[in-house]
Design a protein around this motif. Structure first.
Motif, PDB file in Angstrom:
ATOM      1  N   GLU A   1      -9.633  -7.756  -2.025  1.00  0.00           N
ATOM      2  CA  GLU A   1     -10.336  -8.948  -1.507  1.00  0.00           C
ATOM      3  C   GLU A   1      -9.458 -10.191  -1.632  1.00  0.00           C
ATOM      4  O   GLU A   1      -9.415 -11.027  -0.720  1.00  0.00           O
ATOM      5  N   GLU A   2      -8.766 -10.295  -2.747  1.00  0.00           N
ATOM      6  CA  GLU A   2      -7.863 -11.433  -2.942  1.00  0.00           C
ATOM      7  C   GLU A   2      -6.786 -11.459  -1.851  1.00  0.00           C
ATOM      8  O   GLU A   2      -6.440 -12.521  -1.311  1.00  0.00           O
ATOM      9  N   ALA A   3      -6.280 -10.271  -1.520  1.00  0.00           N
ATOM     10  CA  ALA A   3      -5.246 -10.183  -0.476  1.00  0.00           C
ATOM     11  C   ALA A   3      -5.760 -10.825   0.815  1.00  0.00           C
ATOM     12  O   ALA A   3      -5.098 -11.665   1.434  1.00  0.00           O
TER      13      ALA A   3
ATOM     14  N   ASP B   1       0.883  -1.171   0.000  1.00  0.00           N
ATOM     15  CA  ASP B   1       0.000   0.000   0.000  1.00  0.00           C
ATOM     16  C   ASP B   1       0.921   1.221   0.000  1.00  0.00           C
ATOM     17  O   ASP B   1       1.888   1.257   0.765  1.00  0.00           O
ATOM     18  N   PHE B   2       0.616   2.214  -0.844  1.00  0.00           N
ATOM     19  CA  PHE B   2       1.471   3.403  -0.935  1.00  0.00           C
ATOM     20  C   PHE B   2       1.518   4.202   0.371  1.00  0.00           C
ATOM     21  O   PHE B   2       2.394   5.041   0.560  1.00  0.00           O
ATOM     22  N   ALA B   3       0.583   3.940   1.277  1.00  0.00           N
ATOM     23  CA  ALA B   3       0.567   4.657   2.554  1.00  0.00           C
ATOM     24  C   ALA B   3       1.501   4.033   3.580  1.00  0.00           C
ATOM     25  O   ALA B   3       1.755   4.620   4.626  1.00  0.00           O
ATOM     26  N   SER B   4       2.004   2.844   3.275  1.00  0.00           N
ATOM     27  CA  SER B   4       2.726   2.042   4.270  1.00  0.00           C
ATOM     28  C   SER B   4       4.229   2.315   4.231  1.00  0.00           C
ATOM     29  O   SER B   4       4.895   2.076   3.213  1.00  0.00           O
ATOM     30  N   ASN B   5       4.758   2.790   5.352  1.00  0.00           N
ATOM     31  CA  ASN B   5       6.180   3.152   5.381  1.00  0.00           C
ATOM     32  C   ASN B   5       7.087   1.938   5.256  1.00  0.00           C
ATOM     33  O   ASN B   5       8.163   2.011   4.670  1.00  0.00           O
ATOM     34  N   TYR B   6       6.668   0.796   5.806  1.00  0.00           N
ATOM     35  CA  TYR B   6       7.513  -0.388   5.652  1.00  0.00           C
ATOM     36  C   TYR B   6       7.431  -0.943   4.222  1.00  0.00           C
ATOM     37  O   TYR B   6       8.390  -1.557   3.735  1.00  0.00           O
TER      38      TYR B   6
ATOM     39  N   TRP C   1       4.266  -6.766  -8.873  1.00  0.00           N
ATOM     40  CA  TRP C   1       3.868  -5.761  -7.880  1.00  0.00           C
ATOM     41  C   TRP C   1       2.347  -5.742  -7.780  1.00  0.00           C
ATOM     42  O   TRP C   1       1.663  -5.575  -8.789  1.00  0.00           O
ATOM     43  N   LYS C   2       1.836  -5.890  -6.569  1.00  0.00           N
ATOM     44  CA  LYS C   2       0.396  -5.981  -6.348  1.00  0.00           C
ATOM     45  C   LYS C   2      -0.065  -4.925  -5.354  1.00  0.00           C
ATOM     46  O   LYS C   2      -0.059  -5.161  -4.126  1.00  0.00           O
ATOM     47  N   PRO C   3      -0.484  -3.767  -5.847  1.00  0.00           N
ATOM     48  CA  PRO C   3      -1.028  -2.765  -4.928  1.00  0.00           C
ATOM     49  C   PRO C   3      -2.368  -3.225  -4.361  1.00  0.00           C
ATOM     50  O   PRO C   3      -3.153  -3.864  -5.069  1.00  0.00           O
ATOM     51  N   PHE C   4      -2.591  -2.945  -3.097  1.00  0.00           N
ATOM     52  CA  PHE C   4      -3.922  -3.165  -2.505  1.00  0.00           C
ATOM     53  C   PHE C   4      -4.139  -2.106  -1.444  1.00  0.00           C
ATOM     54  O   PHE C   4      -3.256  -1.264  -1.211  1.00  0.00           O
TER      55      PHE C   4
END
Lengths: 198, 198
Positions: free
Chosen positions: A164-166, A11-16, A37-40
């Motif tokens: 949802e898949e995640a 997730d682009f919000a996630s610092n890690y 690469w799988k954005p969710f």
């Protein structure tokens, strides 16, 4: 035997996720592993747990620790000096939609890395059309066309499905890595994931 | 210059604390670092967050992942094959009190490791007087005397104070490591903590 490959869920919000995004392609290539690469979106994952925002915001001591941890890890990974984003977590819906729409483009990984750097190195917004347009323009891509495509129903549905898949595949945070069905959670597990033999 | 030292903060109920407990003395000794073992209780930390039990129980997907992660990590660290405890998290108040009472005894670390193994290798109870007595007897210590001492008001107060100190110093989970005031959280950070130069 199929070529070894790994899925990188972020997730682009996630610092890690930022930490992993900046090194996964290089480290995977060194081992001959292909990366998808799988954005969710972490939002629905947090909602399911009854959280209104990131646990780093909800849990004060953990939040304070995480910023210190990021300082140390940016040094360790040779990244620019860490600074705490003035907005955290930044909404990441629009760049996630662009990344999903552009999943087959040769510049998709570059787009993602630039969005991460904008968020965590430059401390700039990532969720307004102008923010995303700037990244696309820098990559020489037609911003208006991609922003339009990002808002297509198909793209929206695809990101929802991917989120949802995640969850169906066991993800509960980001970054996560899947090698087949073997799940690894966290930037700390990237090396183990790349070394995993099914 | 003082001799380098590290504090190891743990809860006997914590499976990731088990991983660190089984290797920290060896790895610290190899670097000439002294280790102070600091038992505390995660219960009050979780309570403060509104959690009634471990997040590995409350968050189903995370819990499932953690058991798989433990399987991989036990192999990685050369520990006996992981099996999920039939009771998790096990109450850890009584062994924590004994560990606090015995903090200056030369067998204190052995006591702690044996409690961890009882919980996570043998899948046996750790919170009944008979459980703890068995561990003490195996170490050649007078079980009744130590169980009595564990229930002294002084011991109870000391464990309470130690748990409060943990929170005041920024801890929010276990295992945690302190090198001076530099905090490291999680078995994943043990190597970084041992390599930290203030």
């Amino acid at each position: 035997m199929p070529a070894p490959s790994i899925e990188f869920w972020f997730d682009f919000a996630s610092n890690y996720s930022y930490l992993s995004a900046m090194r996964i392609d290089r480290e995977a290539a060194a081992r001959g592993i292909a990366v998808t690469w799988k954005p969710f979106l972490l939002g629905p994952v947090f909602q399911e747990l009854g959280w209104t925002t990131s646990p780093f915001v909800l849990q004060k001591r953990k939040g304070a620790y995480v910023w210190r941890d990021m300082t140390r890890l940016c040094i360790k990974h040779g990244l620019p000096a860490w600074r705490v984003p003035s907005e955290f977590p930044r909404p990441s819906l629009l760049p996630a939609r662009v990344a999903v729409a552009a999943r087959d483009e040769p510049w998709m990984h570059d787009f993602c890395r630039r969005v991460f750097e904008r968020n965590f190195v430059e401390d700039r917004g990532i969720h307004q059309p102008d923010d995303v347009a700037e990244v696309l323009n820098a990559l020489g891509q037609p911003a208006d066309a991609w922003l339009t495509r990002a808002q297509h129903d198909d793209t929206k549905a695809r990101l929802r499905t991917q989120t949802e898949e995640a969850m169906q595949r066991g993800l509960f945070g980001a970054p996560s890595f899947l090698v087949g069905d073997e799940l690894f959670w966290g930037n700390d597990r990237l090396d183990d994931a790349l070394g995993w033999t099914p």
